[in-house]
Enzyme design. Sequence first.
Site, PDB file in Angstrom:
ATOM      1  N   ASN A  50       0.850  -1.195   0.000  1.00 22.84           N
ATOM      2  CA  ASN A  50       0.000   0.000   0.000  1.00 22.84           C
ATOM      3  C   ASN A  50       0.882   1.240   0.000  1.00 22.84           C
ATOM      4  OD1 ASN A  50       0.699  -0.807   2.681  1.00 22.84           O
ATOM      5  ND2 ASN A  50      -0.964   0.373   3.558  1.00 22.84           N
ATOM      6  N   GLU A  52       0.188   5.220   0.673  1.00 22.63           N
ATOM      7  CA  GLU A  52      -0.811   6.192   1.126  1.00 22.63           C
ATOM      8  C   GLU A  52      -0.480   7.591   0.615  1.00 22.63           C
ATOM      9  OE1 GLU A  52      -1.210   5.581   5.385  1.00 22.63           O
ATOM     10  OE2 GLU A  52      -2.370   3.745   4.999  1.00 22.63           O
ATOM     11  N   CYS A  61      -4.030   0.367  -2.492  1.00 24.36           N
ATOM     12  CA  CYS A  61      -3.824  -0.818  -1.663  1.00 24.36           C
ATOM     13  C   CYS A  61      -2.686  -1.675  -2.221  1.00 24.36           C
ATOM     14  CB  CYS A  61      -5.077  -1.680  -1.641  1.00 24.36           C
ATOM     15  SG  CYS A  61      -6.501  -0.945  -0.857  1.00 24.36           S
ATOM     16  N   GLU A  63      -2.699  -4.849  -2.908  1.00 23.22           N
ATOM     17  CA  GLU A  63      -3.114  -5.789  -3.956  1.00 23.22           C
ATOM     18  C   GLU A  63      -3.150  -5.104  -5.315  1.00 23.22           C
ATOM     19  OE1 GLU A  63      -4.497  -5.164  -1.052  1.00 23.22           O
ATOM     20  OE2 GLU A  63      -5.488  -6.916  -0.191  1.00 23.22           O
ATOM     21  N   CYS A  96      -9.762  -5.767  -0.047  1.00 18.29           N
ATOM     22  CA  CYS A  96     -10.968  -4.926  -0.055  1.00 18.29           C
ATOM     23  C   CYS A  96     -11.750  -5.148  -1.348  1.00 18.29           C
ATOM     24  CB  CYS A  96     -10.598  -3.456   0.130  1.00 18.29           C
ATOM     25  SG  CYS A  96      -9.981  -2.676  -1.371  1.00 18.29           S
ATOM     26  N   CYS A  99     -10.126  -3.941  -4.607  1.00 21.21           N
ATOM     27  CA  CYS A  99      -9.022  -4.808  -5.050  1.00 21.21           C
ATOM     28  C   CYS A  99      -9.544  -6.108  -5.643  1.00 21.21           C
ATOM     29  CB  CYS A  99      -8.079  -5.082  -3.891  1.00 21.21           C
ATOM     30  SG  CYS A  99      -7.097  -3.631  -3.446  1.00 21.21           S
TER      31      CYS A  99
HETATM   32  N1  THU Z   1      -5.193  -1.670   2.472  1.00 21.38           N
HETATM   33  C1  THU Z   1      -4.573  -2.518   1.597  1.00 21.38           C
HETATM   34  O1  THU Z   1      -3.406  -2.310   1.246  1.00 21.38           O
HETATM   35  N2  THU Z   1      -5.282  -3.573   1.121  1.00 21.38           N
HETATM   36  C2  THU Z   1      -6.595  -3.832   1.394  1.00 21.38           C
HETATM   37  O2  THU Z   1      -7.173  -4.736   0.832  1.00 21.38           O
HETATM   38  C3  THU Z   1      -7.290  -3.009   2.391  1.00 21.38           C
HETATM   39  C4  THU Z   1      -6.545  -1.846   2.927  1.00 21.38           C
HETATM   40  C5  THU Z   1      -4.451  -0.512   2.977  1.00 21.38           C
HETATM   41  C6  THU Z   1      -4.953   0.816   2.491  1.00 21.38           C
HETATM   42  C7  THU Z   1      -4.500   1.752   3.580  1.00 21.38           C
HETATM   43  O3  THU Z   1      -3.186   2.187   3.307  1.00 21.38           O
HETATM   44  C8  THU Z   1      -4.465   0.881   4.824  1.00 21.38           C
HETATM   45  O4  THU Z   1      -4.535  -0.457   4.379  1.00 21.38           O
HETATM   46  C9  THU Z   1      -5.595   1.130   5.798  1.00 21.38           C
HETATM   47  O5  THU Z   1      -6.814   1.088   5.160  1.00 21.38           O
END
Ligand code: THU
Length: 139
Positions: A50, A52, A61, A63, A96, A99
């Site tokens: 991920n 941000e 994310c 994935e 999520c 993804c």
């Molecule tokens: N996140 C992911 O990398 N993958 C997911 O499937 C769900 C959430 C990350 C996004 C964000 O940087 C952090 O987790 C909190 O939501």
Amino acid sequence: MSERSSIDPGLAALLQAAREVARNSYAPYSRFRVGAALKLSNGEIATGTNVENSSYGLTICAERSAVVRAVAQFGPGMRIEAVAVANLNNSASPPCGACRQVLAEFIAPDAPVIFPAADGVRTMAFRDLLPLAFEMKAK
Ligand code: THU
């Protein structure tokens, strides 16, 4: 494929790759560090974390960043045979919904997806994670 299973030996290395790449996560806002690893039909592994952003909605994310990386490295014909997700926060983190829809574009329906669940590591077939993905049928 069962919904719960012990870690398939074939997926252990993929899960380890997801754990390792999670260390590269850029997550200064949530501090939730996620890694994803894709086993591709060409035998390669593509990883992502991920990333941000201070404008929170721009976050990508792990994935999806792995999918983007796989296409950039191996082209639009790349196919995903297995997915592993890990985080460094000892939390559940199934992929999520966004993804799942992005994975749907490239993944075999019976591909295993291994991820941290509330009660331990869980493996599910992709079709059970996203039974009714949107598909574009252009006319
Ligand atoms: N996140 C992911 O990398 N993958 C997911 O499937 C769900 C959430 C990350 C996004 C964000 O940087 C952090 O987790 C909190 O939501």
